[in-house]
Scaffold this motif. Structure first.
Motif, mmCIF file in Angstrom:
data_model
loop_
_atom_site.group_PDB
_atom_site.id
_atom_site.type_symbol
_atom_site.label_atom_id
_atom_site.label_comp_id
_atom_site.label_asym_id
_atom_site.label_seq_id
_atom_site.Cartn_x
_atom_site.Cartn_y
_atom_site.Cartn_z
ATOM 1 N N GLN A 19 0.830 -1.199 0.000
ATOM 2 C CA GLN A 19 0.000 0.000 0.000
ATOM 3 C C GLN A 19 0.862 1.245 0.000
ATOM 4 O O GLN A 19 0.588 2.197 -0.714
ATOM 5 C CB GLN A 19 -0.943 0.000 1.206
ATOM 6 N N ARG A 20 1.946 1.229 0.801
ATOM 7 C CA ARG A 20 2.849 2.386 0.829
ATOM 8 C C ARG A 20 3.494 2.572 -0.549
ATOM 9 O O ARG A 20 3.641 3.688 -1.025
ATOM 10 C CB ARG A 20 3.918 2.196 1.916
ATOM 11 N N PHE A 21 3.899 1.443 -1.163
ATOM 12 C CA PHE A 21 4.521 1.537 -2.492
ATOM 13 C C PHE A 21 3.521 2.086 -3.502
ATOM 14 O O PHE A 21 3.875 2.909 -4.337
ATOM 15 C CB PHE A 21 5.031 0.158 -2.938
ATOM 16 N N MET A 22 2.277 1.631 -3.432
ATOM 17 C CA MET A 22 1.259 2.073 -4.396
ATOM 18 C C MET A 22 0.923 3.551 -4.205
ATOM 19 O O MET A 22 0.434 4.193 -5.126
ATOM 20 C CB MET A 22 -0.013 1.225 -4.275
ATOM 21 N N ASP A 23 1.180 4.073 -3.026
ATOM 22 C CA ASP A 23 0.909 5.498 -2.769
ATOM 23 C C ASP A 23 2.017 6.397 -3.276
ATOM 24 O O ASP A 23 1.845 7.621 -3.309
ATOM 25 C CB ASP A 23 0.700 5.732 -1.268
ATOM 26 N N THR A 24 3.137 5.836 -3.723
ATOM 27 C CA THR A 24 4.237 6.668 -4.217
ATOM 28 C C THR A 24 3.901 7.169 -5.615
ATOM 29 O O THR A 24 3.189 6.514 -6.382
ATOM 30 C CB THR A 24 5.563 5.881 -4.269
ATOM 31 N N PRO A 25 4.414 8.355 -5.983
ATOM 32 C CA PRO A 25 4.155 8.907 -7.309
ATOM 33 C C PRO A 25 4.669 7.999 -8.435
ATOM 34 O O PRO A 25 4.028 7.893 -9.482
ATOM 35 C CB PRO A 25 4.894 10.237 -7.311
#
Length: 108
Positions: A13-19
């Motif tokens: 989820q954190r990775f998917m939130d990155t630009p």
């Protein structure tokens, strides 16, 4: 093991939130959409070609049917004319035979 799954889900989820992930996902979606549009366009073009071929075949069939009807009409007319010609020929043959008999009788 549940905690590991939860940690992994949180990391994803954190990775998917990155630009960068959002940009990559957007590019992938655009590429997928372009691929689908391209395939749909290709299929549409092929279907149009098939439809045009079918339409041309239908037009050709109509022309052939028209030609057959004209040929049948012409053939019927020619048969009628032939029958009339045969009747005239038979009458003329009969008249010639009569004339030949009359000439033969006149010479005697």
């Amino acid at each position: 093991m549940r905690r590991w799954e939860n940690d992994m889900a949180a990391d994803v989820q954190r990775f998917m939130d990155t630009p960068l992930a959002k940009l990559t996902l957007g590019i992938a979606q655009a590429a997928g959409a372009a691929l689908l549009i391209g395939l749909a366009s290709s299929i549409t073009t092929k279907l149009d070609n098939i439809q045009n071929t079918v339409n041309q075949g239908t037009q050709n069939m109509a022309l052939v049917q028209r030609d057959v009807r004209l040929l049948e009409t012409t053939t019927t007319e020619l048969r009628t004319e032939q029958a009339q010609g045969e009747k005239r020929t038979a009458r003329l043959e009969f008249k010639v035979e009569q004339l030949e008999k009359e000439r033969a009788n006149d010479r005697k």
